[in-house]
Design an enzyme around this catalytic site. Structure first.
Site, PDB file in Angstrom:
ATOM      1  N   SER A 118       0.821  -1.221   0.000  1.00 41.64           N
ATOM      2  CA  SER A 118       0.000   0.000   0.000  1.00 41.64           C
ATOM      3  C   SER A 118       0.850   1.264   0.000  1.00 41.64           C
ATOM      4  CB  SER A 118      -0.892   0.038   1.246  1.00 41.64           C
ATOM      5  OG  SER A 118      -1.674  -1.112   1.326  1.00 41.64           O
ATOM      6  N   SER A 150       2.654  -3.147   8.205  1.00 41.39           N
ATOM      7  CA  SER A 150       2.648  -3.823   9.508  1.00 41.39           C
ATOM      8  C   SER A 150       4.028  -4.407   9.782  1.00 41.39           C
ATOM      9  CB  SER A 150       1.629  -4.968   9.515  1.00 41.39           C
ATOM     10  OG  SER A 150       0.349  -4.485   9.211  1.00 41.39           O
ATOM     11  N   GLU A 234      -3.867 -19.591   0.127  1.00 38.33           N
ATOM     12  CA  GLU A 234      -4.907 -20.328   0.869  1.00 38.33           C
ATOM     13  C   GLU A 234      -4.938 -19.929   2.346  1.00 38.33           C
ATOM     14  OE1 GLU A 234      -7.704 -22.311   2.117  1.00 38.33           O
ATOM     15  OE2 GLU A 234      -7.268 -22.780   0.022  1.00 38.33           O
TER      16      GLU A 234
HETATM   17  C1  LIG Z   1      -4.438  -2.928  10.433  1.00 36.09           C
HETATM   18  C2  LIG Z   1      -3.952  -2.744   9.032  1.00 36.09           C
HETATM   19  C3  LIG Z   1      -2.777  -3.362   8.620  1.00 36.09           C
HETATM   20  C4  LIG Z   1      -2.294  -3.192   7.316  1.00 36.09           C
HETATM   21  N1  LIG Z   1      -1.103  -3.781   6.954  1.00 36.09           N
HETATM   22  C5  LIG Z   1      -0.596  -3.584   5.709  1.00 36.09           C
HETATM   23  C6  LIG Z   1       0.685  -4.098   5.329  1.00 36.09           C
HETATM   24  O1  LIG Z   1       1.381  -4.761   6.123  1.00 36.09           O
HETATM   25  N2  LIG Z   1       1.158  -3.843   4.098  1.00 36.09           N
HETATM   26  C7  LIG Z   1       0.434  -3.131   3.171  1.00 36.09           C
HETATM   27  O2  LIG Z   1       0.904  -2.976   2.062  1.00 36.09           O
HETATM   28  N3  LIG Z   1      -0.781  -2.598   3.505  1.00 36.09           N
HETATM   29  C8  LIG Z   1      -1.307  -2.804   4.741  1.00 36.09           C
HETATM   30  N4  LIG Z   1      -2.532  -2.254   5.104  1.00 36.09           N
HETATM   31  C9  LIG Z   1      -3.222  -1.404   4.131  1.00 36.09           C
HETATM   32  C10 LIG Z   1      -4.491  -1.987   3.545  1.00 36.09           C
HETATM   33  O3  LIG Z   1      -4.183  -2.957   2.586  1.00 36.09           O
HETATM   34  C11 LIG Z   1      -5.277  -0.808   2.952  1.00 36.09           C
HETATM   35  O4  LIG Z   1      -5.697  -0.003   4.031  1.00 36.09           O
HETATM   36  C12 LIG Z   1      -6.473  -1.250   2.148  1.00 36.09           C
HETATM   37  O5  LIG Z   1      -6.063  -1.877   0.965  1.00 36.09           O
HETATM   38  C13 LIG Z   1      -7.379  -0.047   1.791  1.00 36.09           C
HETATM   39  O6  LIG Z   1      -6.644   0.950   1.159  1.00 36.09           O
HETATM   40  P1  LIG Z   1      -6.634   2.477   1.670  1.00 36.09           P
HETATM   41  O7  LIG Z   1      -6.376   2.474   3.142  1.00 36.09           O
HETATM   42  O8  LIG Z   1      -5.708   3.231   0.797  1.00 36.09           O
HETATM   43  O9  LIG Z   1      -8.123   2.979   1.469  1.00 36.09           O
HETATM   44  P2  LIG Z   1      -8.786   3.440   0.108  1.00 36.09           P
HETATM   45  O10 LIG Z   1      -8.469   2.459  -0.971  1.00 36.09           O
HETATM   46  O11 LIG Z   1      -8.462   4.872  -0.133  1.00 36.09           O
HETATM   47  O12 LIG Z   1     -10.314   3.302   0.472  1.00 36.09           O
HETATM   48  C14 LIG Z   1     -11.008   4.273   1.271  1.00 36.09           C
HETATM   49  C15 LIG Z   1     -12.484   3.892   1.286  1.00 36.09           C
HETATM   50  O13 LIG Z   1     -12.999   3.941  -0.060  1.00 36.09           O
HETATM   51  C16 LIG Z   1     -13.558   2.699  -0.419  1.00 36.09           C
HETATM   52  N5  LIG Z   1     -13.267   2.394  -1.825  1.00 36.09           N
HETATM   53  C17 LIG Z   1     -12.059   2.463  -2.442  1.00 36.09           C
HETATM   54  N6  LIG Z   1     -12.175   2.093  -3.738  1.00 36.09           N
HETATM   55  C18 LIG Z   1     -13.475   1.764  -3.926  1.00 36.09           C
HETATM   56  C19 LIG Z   1     -14.223   1.296  -5.047  1.00 36.09           C
HETATM   57  N7  LIG Z   1     -13.630   1.086  -6.218  1.00 36.09           N
HETATM   58  N8  LIG Z   1     -15.549   1.052  -4.874  1.00 36.09           N
HETATM   59  C20 LIG Z   1     -16.158   1.275  -3.675  1.00 36.09           C
HETATM   60  N9  LIG Z   1     -15.494   1.724  -2.575  1.00 36.09           N
HETATM   61  C21 LIG Z   1     -14.187   1.968  -2.709  1.00 36.09           C
HETATM   62  C22 LIG Z   1     -12.888   1.668   0.498  1.00 36.09           C
HETATM   63  O14 LIG Z   1     -13.700   0.517   0.673  1.00 36.09           O
HETATM   64  C23 LIG Z   1     -12.729   2.467   1.787  1.00 36.09           C
HETATM   65  O15 LIG Z   1     -13.923   2.449   2.522  1.00 36.09           O
HETATM   66  C24 LIG Z   1      -3.031  -2.407   6.400  1.00 36.09           C
HETATM   67  C25 LIG Z   1      -4.217  -1.782   6.799  1.00 36.09           C
HETATM   68  C26 LIG Z   1      -4.675  -1.938   8.097  1.00 36.09           C
HETATM   69  C27 LIG Z   1      -5.961  -1.232   8.488  1.00 36.09           C
END
Ligand SMILES: Cc1cc2nc3c(=O)[nH]c(=O)nc-3n(C[C@H](O)[C@H](O)[C@H](O)COP(=O)(O)OP(=O)(O)OC[C@H]3O[C@@H](n4cnc5c(N)ncnc54)[C@H](O)[C@@H]3O)c2cc1C
Length: 382
Positions: A118, A150, A234
């Protein structure tokens, strides 16, 4: 449904249980704990190849190990990203030299990993990653920022999804690089303080960080294929282990409800029963799909169910305590602005369940498109 553990499985259970009873404890140093697990051969049971310092176990034995681990009260794993995400990916896509170099230290609990996917602006829409890796002789030079990483503050290595071809867009031109974290001045890890008061994840800044050319997995430009295969690993066995943890949390909430008298409230009572029944249903579902399923919606359905179940449990954990749950155990000796007890932590941390590993909205889109056959989401509309 009786899962049918054989005599061999029960022997394996006895071995696991007695080892955990002798070694596990909540206050262990996390690195020392990983090494102890590795030395005793408990890491890498689920890899599809043996011979990397791991021993493999049957699917039922993996379930047994996961169950015993969850019951033992052993600390959360720091090595799970290396063991459960990186290693199966290397087994599938790594070349022989990469397997030789990286799998044994994961199996030994010596090297810890984090996941660099991310970025600000590339979460749900992962193909928007902008971190760049430019070839310079025997290395790639990496510049960019990852976020929500993380365990980056504990990790020795990070697998990074980066753009190696600036001319390409979206899913093309990406590569999957194995990057050492110990690069002072070139990699900076900044912890993110969460509303639980703890810092489990980080921002990671790459400023000319280096990755060796031979540490690209699956070949240059193949990063999307490798990254997606990692996300599809998986999860049946780990889901069962997770549910044992959930059952323990639910039992705790029920105990609190009985002690506080909240259990006499018919609404709370009905909600506790519902949590119990849904957890049973999730368990049967996990057992049913153990070992793989061809249903393209199954992982998304499972994620939606457990994430929302766990969030509701977090809400119940504080509601059965009433107003008292809103007051924290104030501990001025720690750096955190406030300390939280187990119920408060469960409530606050479970807010993240519907975000990581693919948010609710993304799971619903997958189900809509791949299972129900509804028209695809208009691209570029968000
Ligand atoms: C506890 C925790 C641990 C994590 N650990 C890691 C890690 O180790 N490595 C890593 O790389 N990432 C990690 N992440 C990141 C995680 O993968 C992202 O938070 C997740 O993919 C969502 O991306 P974003 O936070 O950029 O939100 P966004 O993608 O900006 O989304 C924001 C909101 O918009 C909505 N949204 C976005 N696109 C759409 C769409 N096309 N249609 C409808 N709704 C939409 C989403 O559902 C969300 O509600 C972690 C996140 C958390 C909370």
């Amino acid at each position: 449904m009786d899962y049918g553990f054989s005599e061999e499985d029960e022997k394996f259970r006895a071995e696991a249980r007695s080892w955990l009873a002798a070694h596990a404890g909540p206050r262990l140093d996390r690195r020392a704990w990983e090494r102890a697990l590795g030395a005793a051969g408990w890491i890498g049971l689920g890899w599809s190849e043996a011979g990397h310092g791991n021993r493999t176990a049957t699917l039922t034995q993996q379930v047994v190990w996961a169950e015993e681990y969850a019951r033992s009260g052993a600390p959360p794993r720091s090595g799970h990203i290396g063991e459960n995400l990186l290693a199966p990916t290397l087994v599938a896509h790594g070349d022989p030299a990469q397997k030789r170099r990286f799998l044994p230290p994961v199996a030994a609990g010596e090297e810890l990993w984090c996941q660099g996917y991310s970025e600000p602006g590339a979460g749900s829409d992962l193909a928007a990653v902008r971190t760049a890796a430019v070839r310079e002789g025997a290395h790639y030079r990496i510049t960019g920022q990852k976020i929500w990483t993380s365990l980056a503050h504990e990790a020795d290595w990070c697998f990074v999804l980066a753009r190696t071809d600036a001319q390409e867009r979206r899913h093309r031109g990406l590569s999957f690089l194995l990057v050492p974290m110990d690069q002072p001045g070139r990699i900076e890890v900044r912890p993110i303080r969460q509303l639980t008061g703890t810092s489990d994840f980080n921002e990671v800044f790459f400023d000319g960080a280096r990755a060796r050319v031979e540490h690209v997995v699956g070949g240059e430009g193949q990063g999307w294929r490798v990254a997606m295969s990692l996300l599809g690993v998986e999860r049946g066995v780990s889901t069962l282990a997770q549910q044992i943890g959930f059952a323990a949390e639910l039992a705790q909430v029920v105990e609190t409800a009985v002690a506080s008298g909240a259990v006499r409230d018919p609404v709370l009572r009905a909600r506790l029963v519902r949590q119990w029944a849904e957890l049973r249903a999730m368990r049967w579902n996990a057992l049913r799909t153990l070992g793989g399923t061809t249903d393209p919606g199954a992982p998304s359905v499972a994620k939606l169910l457990w994430a929302n179940w766990h969030q509701r449990l977090g809400e119940l954990a504080v509601q059965v305590r009433g107003a008292e749950a809103a007051v924290g155990p104030v501990d001025w000796s720690v750096a955190s602005p406030y300390a939280t007890d187990a119920d408060q932590h469960l409530f606050l941390f479970s807010r993240a369940d519907t975000v990581y590993g693919g948010s609710d909205q993304i799971q619903r889109t997958i189900i809509a498109e791949r299972v129900l056959g509804l028209p695809g989401e208009p691209k570029g509309a968000v």
